[in-house]
Design a protein around this motif. Sequence first.
Motif, PDB file in Angstrom:
ATOM      1  N   ALA A 175       0.826  -1.213   0.000  1.00 13.83           N
ATOM      2  CA  ALA A 175       0.000   0.000   0.000  1.00 13.83           C
ATOM      3  C   ALA A 175       0.857   1.259   0.000  1.00 13.83           C
ATOM      4  CB  ALA A 175      -0.939  -0.011   1.209  1.00 13.83           C
ATOM      5  N   GLN A 176       2.016   1.186   0.670  1.00 12.46           N
ATOM      6  CA  GLN A 176       2.927   2.340   0.731  1.00 12.46           C
ATOM      7  C   GLN A 176       3.829   2.455  -0.492  1.00 12.46           C
ATOM      8  OE1 GLN A 176       4.989   2.777   4.707  1.00 12.46           O
ATOM      9  NE2 GLN A 176       3.851   0.887   5.120  1.00 12.46           N
ATOM     10  N   GLY A 177       3.838   1.427  -1.344  1.00 13.89           N
ATOM     11  CA  GLY A 177       4.722   1.432  -2.509  1.00 13.89           C
ATOM     12  C   GLY A 177       6.110   0.925  -2.228  1.00 13.89           C
ATOM     13  N   LYS A 178       6.365   0.451  -1.008  1.00 17.32           N
ATOM     14  CA  LYS A 178       7.701  -0.023  -0.644  1.00 17.32           C
ATOM     15  C   LYS A 178       7.964  -1.459  -1.089  1.00 17.32           C
ATOM     16  CE  LYS A 178       8.238   3.120   3.282  1.00 17.32           C
ATOM     17  NZ  LYS A 178       8.434   3.242   4.751  1.00 17.32           N
ATOM     18  N   VAL A 179       6.898  -2.173  -1.445  1.00 22.64           N
ATOM     19  CA  VAL A 179       6.996  -3.529  -2.001  1.00 22.64           C
ATOM     20  C   VAL A 179       6.085  -3.598  -3.217  1.00 22.64           C
ATOM     21  CG1 VAL A 179       6.381  -5.960  -1.628  1.00 22.64           C
ATOM     22  CG2 VAL A 179       7.640  -4.717   0.140  1.00 22.64           C
ATOM     23  N   VAL A 180       6.528  -4.298  -4.245  1.00 22.83           N
ATOM     24  CA  VAL A 180       5.684  -4.552  -5.416  1.00 22.83           C
ATOM     25  C   VAL A 180       5.585  -6.057  -5.648  1.00 22.83           C
ATOM     26  CG1 VAL A 180       6.296  -2.372  -6.521  1.00 22.83           C
ATOM     27  CG2 VAL A 180       7.597  -4.429  -7.087  1.00 22.83           C
ATOM     28  N   ILE A 181       4.467  -6.466  -6.213  1.00 22.51           N
ATOM     29  CA  ILE A 181       4.303  -7.833  -6.713  1.00 22.51           C
ATOM     30  C   ILE A 181       3.952  -7.717  -8.192  1.00 22.51           C
ATOM     31  CG2 ILE A 181       3.081 -10.029  -6.537  1.00 22.51           C
ATOM     32  CD1 ILE A 181       2.444  -9.423  -3.642  1.00 22.51           C
ATOM     33  N   PRO A 182       4.941  -7.734  -9.077  1.00 23.29           N
ATOM     34  CA  PRO A 182       4.638  -7.642 -10.511  1.00 23.29           C
ATOM     35  C   PRO A 182       3.847  -8.870 -10.956  1.00 23.29           C
ATOM     36  CG  PRO A 182       6.950  -7.108 -10.077  1.00 23.29           C
ATOM     37  CD  PRO A 182       6.391  -7.728  -8.827  1.00 23.29           C
ATOM     38  N   GLY A 222      11.144  -5.697  -2.647  1.00 23.18           N
ATOM     39  CA  GLY A 222      11.099  -4.488  -1.843  1.00 23.18           C
ATOM     40  C   GLY A 222      11.541  -4.683  -0.407  1.00 23.18           C
ATOM     41  N   GLU A 223      11.182  -3.742   0.402  1.00 26.16           N
ATOM     42  CA  GLU A 223      11.661  -3.628   1.780  1.00 26.16           C
ATOM     43  C   GLU A 223      11.332  -4.870   2.606  1.00 26.16           C
ATOM     44  OE1 GLU A 223      10.257  -0.912   5.470  1.00 26.16           O
ATOM     45  OE2 GLU A 223      11.029   0.216   3.742  1.00 26.16           O
ATOM     46  N   GLY A 224      12.369  -5.409   3.270  1.00 24.30           N
ATOM     47  CA  GLY A 224      12.176  -6.541   4.167  1.00 24.30           C
ATOM     48  C   GLY A 224      12.102  -7.888   3.493  1.00 24.30           C
ATOM     49  N   LEU A 225      12.189  -7.924   2.154  1.00 25.23           N
ATOM     50  CA  LEU A 225      12.094  -9.178   1.415  1.00 25.23           C
ATOM     51  C   LEU A 225      13.466  -9.608   0.906  1.00 25.23           C
ATOM     52  CD1 LEU A 225       8.916  -8.493  -0.787  1.00 25.23           C
ATOM     53  CD2 LEU A 225       9.059  -9.155   1.628  1.00 25.23           C
ATOM     54  N   ARG A 226      13.582 -10.880   0.540  1.00 25.95           N
ATOM     55  CA  ARG A 226      14.819 -11.371  -0.062  1.00 25.95           C
ATOM     56  C   ARG A 226      15.143 -10.569  -1.323  1.00 25.95           C
ATOM     57  NH1 ARG A 226      13.999 -15.475  -2.597  1.00 25.95           N
ATOM     58  NH2 ARG A 226      11.743 -15.672  -2.282  1.00 25.95           N
ATOM     59  N   THR A 227      16.417 -10.323  -1.559  1.00 29.98           N
ATOM     60  CA  THR A 227      16.846  -9.652  -2.780  1.00 29.98           C
ATOM     61  C   THR A 227      16.618 -10.585  -3.960  1.00 29.98           C
ATOM     62  OG1 THR A 227      18.566  -8.517  -1.499  1.00 29.98           O
ATOM     63  CG2 THR A 227      18.759  -8.453  -3.901  1.00 29.98           C
ATOM     64  N   LYS A 228      15.925 -10.098  -4.964  1.00 32.16           N
ATOM     65  CA  LYS A 228      15.609 -10.905  -6.146  1.00 32.16           C
ATOM     66  C   LYS A 228      16.594 -10.599  -7.270  1.00 32.16           C
ATOM     67  CE  LYS A 228      12.006 -12.366  -3.878  1.00 32.16           C
ATOM     68  NZ  LYS A 228      11.919 -11.402  -2.778  1.00 32.16           N
ATOM     69  N   ILE A 229      16.695 -11.534  -8.232  1.00 30.45           N
ATOM     70  CA  ILE A 229      17.581 -11.299  -9.374  1.00 30.45           C
ATOM     71  C   ILE A 229      16.817 -11.423 -10.686  1.00 30.45           C
ATOM     72  CG2 ILE A 229      19.572 -12.160  -8.071  1.00 30.45           C
ATOM     73  CD1 ILE A 229      19.602 -14.547 -10.086  1.00 30.45           C
ATOM     74  N   THR A 231       3.489  -3.412 -13.810  1.00 31.20           N
ATOM     75  CA  THR A 231       4.383  -2.651 -12.945  1.00 31.20           C
ATOM     76  C   THR A 231       5.323  -1.803 -13.792  1.00 31.20           C
ATOM     77  OG1 THR A 231       4.283  -4.319 -11.194  1.00 31.20           O
ATOM     78  CG2 THR A 231       6.165  -2.824 -11.163  1.00 31.20           C
ATOM     79  N   LEU A 232       5.462  -0.540 -13.409  1.00 32.22           N
ATOM     80  CA  LEU A 232       6.364   0.376 -14.103  1.00 32.22           C
ATOM     81  C   LEU A 232       7.751   0.273 -13.498  1.00 32.22           C
ATOM     82  CD1 LEU A 232       4.827   3.919 -14.719  1.00 32.22           C
ATOM     83  CD2 LEU A 232       5.751   2.329 -16.410  1.00 32.22           C
ATOM     84  N   SER A 233       8.719  -0.089 -14.305  1.00 30.66           N
ATOM     85  CA  SER A 233      10.122  -0.023 -13.887  1.00 30.66           C
ATOM     86  C   SER A 233      10.686   1.235 -14.531  1.00 30.66           C
ATOM     87  CB  SER A 233      10.874  -1.275 -14.356  1.00 30.66           C
ATOM     88  OG  SER A 233      12.172  -1.317 -13.808  1.00 30.66           O
ATOM     89  N   LEU A 234      10.752   2.304 -13.753  1.00 29.87           N
ATOM     90  CA  LEU A 234      11.155   3.603 -14.307  1.00 29.87           C
ATOM     91  C   LEU A 234      12.651   3.591 -14.584  1.00 29.87           C
ATOM     92  CD1 LEU A 234       8.927   5.970 -12.161  1.00 29.87           C
ATOM     93  CD2 LEU A 234       8.701   5.465 -14.600  1.00 29.87           C
ATOM     94  N   GLY A 235      12.975   3.585 -15.881  1.00 28.45           N
ATOM     95  CA  GLY A 235      14.357   3.388 -16.314  1.00 28.45           C
ATOM     96  C   GLY A 235      15.239   4.595 -16.088  1.00 28.45           C
ATOM     97  N   ASP A 236      16.506   4.313 -15.904  1.00 30.31           N
ATOM     98  CA  ASP A 236      17.501   5.361 -15.670  1.00 30.31           C
ATOM     99  C   ASP A 236      18.314   5.592 -16.945  1.00 30.31           C
ATOM    100  OD1 ASP A 236      18.440   2.792 -15.320  1.00 30.31           O
ATOM    101  OD2 ASP A 236      20.043   3.381 -13.965  1.00 30.31           O
ATOM    102  N   PRO A 262      10.942   0.367  -4.401  1.00 27.64           N
ATOM    103  CA  PRO A 262      11.990  -0.643  -4.599  1.00 27.64           C
ATOM    104  C   PRO A 262      13.036  -0.182  -5.613  1.00 27.64           C
ATOM    105  CG  PRO A 262       9.828  -1.678  -4.568  1.00 27.64           C
ATOM    106  CD  PRO A 262       9.586  -0.204  -4.569  1.00 27.64           C
ATOM    107  N   PHE A 263      14.285  -0.540  -5.341  1.00 30.17           N
ATOM    108  CA  PHE A 263      15.428  -0.092  -6.141  1.00 30.17           C
ATOM    109  C   PHE A 263      16.026  -1.286  -6.880  1.00 30.17           C
ATOM    110  CE2 PHE A 263      19.595   2.603  -5.789  1.00 30.17           C
ATOM    111  CZ  PHE A 263      19.414   3.033  -7.097  1.00 30.17           C
ATOM    112  N   TYR A 264      16.233  -1.104  -8.178  1.00 27.23           N
ATOM    113  CA  TYR A 264      16.671  -2.161  -9.103  1.00 27.23           C
ATOM    114  C   TYR A 264      17.952  -1.686  -9.777  1.00 27.23           C
ATOM    115  CZ  TYR A 264      16.094  -5.012 -13.455  1.00 27.23           C
ATOM    116  OH  TYR A 264      16.248  -5.856 -14.521  1.00 27.23           O
TER     117      TYR A 264
END
Length: 437
Positions: free
Chosen positions: A38-45, A59-66, A221-226, A290-292
Amino acid sequence: MMYTTQMDAAKRGIITKEMEIVAKKENMDVEVLRGLIAQGKVVIPANKNHKALDPEGIGEGLRTKINVNLGISKDCYNIDKEMEKVKTALDMKVEAIMDLSSYGKTEEFRRRLVEMSPAMIGTVPMYDAVGFYDKELKDITAEEFLKVVQKHAEDGVDFVTIHAGINRQTAEVFKRNKRLTNIVSRGGSLLYAWMELNNEENPFFKYYDELLDICEKYDLTLSLGDACRPGSIHDATDTSQIQELLVLGELTLRAWERNVQVIIEGPGHMPINEIAANVLIEKKLCHGAPFYVLGPIVTDIAPGYDHITSAIGGALAASHGVDFLCYVTPAEHLRLPNLEDMKEGIIAAKIAAHAGDLGKNIKGAKDRDYAMSKARQELNWEKMFELAIDPEKAIRYRKESQPQHEDSCTMCGKMCSMRNMNKVMEGKNINILREDD
């Protein structure tokens, strides 16, 4: 009660089946997970059209995904070979696959991928646009760019990289602040070129609300590209990178107003002493989204070994709060990776992700390390192989050099510290030069 996206459900207090699955995988209370979404700190694509998906949270508090990048190109156009890589990546339990196809029958490959993959699928629609319309970049319209995103969403991809932050303002900052390697993002460079050739605003920035319409409809889910990620150590944490991040922070809030889930993409090449600060800046400016990251690659001088340079950066980044690592293979900067390159990249990224989880004290992360250490203390080789990130390689190394005594290895033999300490602790004698009594 009906909901449009995972974020919409979370804000309404609804627990979705995807949330239940992710909470179980993460050993997390589902209400805590719902609150983070709800806060946007975790996503489930989880695109509504991806029926084979086994959902994961980022996201926050979860295992780092690859994430693993795959896909066909003009120079290496072999769908069957890419599908072999897909199957291997899925066997290796990657959480995400990005289809970066940029030539030929991209739709066929993408649909087959979505149909078979339990892992989440991402794409960069910008790569597909030129081939999709068979038009030169300059001649593609803003409406046509959005139609490609619509097509990918219909096909069931779970997240899309969209370089909406490279707007006219960011472009002017880039022009005023010279870089060594300019814009190294493929999608970002294409959009910058389109803007310059047409003297127009970035269509994904200008028509961002229409983009959000698509995302909301499919729970894309939007992955806002850099676009301005640094492509060299020299360009890290520069004005262009930070300017784009400011724009991405504002776009994040606009997406959340529409209940669209957001991931923020990051560097890139970066010296090791700047990684922690970059994570902090992203989390602050982008409101905890979440940061990718791609890597980050911590030195520019190791072509052929960039799976190692990226694993060093990825482990440190994850330990400071990065949530999602894009793998890098030994072929980075050199060619399209083959099957073996992909496998090495996956293993390196898995090591980095787990090391990061240990650093940020993810619940249960230490359990496997404890079990491995116990197996080593007990000289339980089968258990060690079972717990290894790459059992196949561990078993092969063991078989290639057989010790005289099975309770040791050919490095130390009877001088093995584990072997001898076990004997001493049990009150037994140690015979190094002679056979045991």
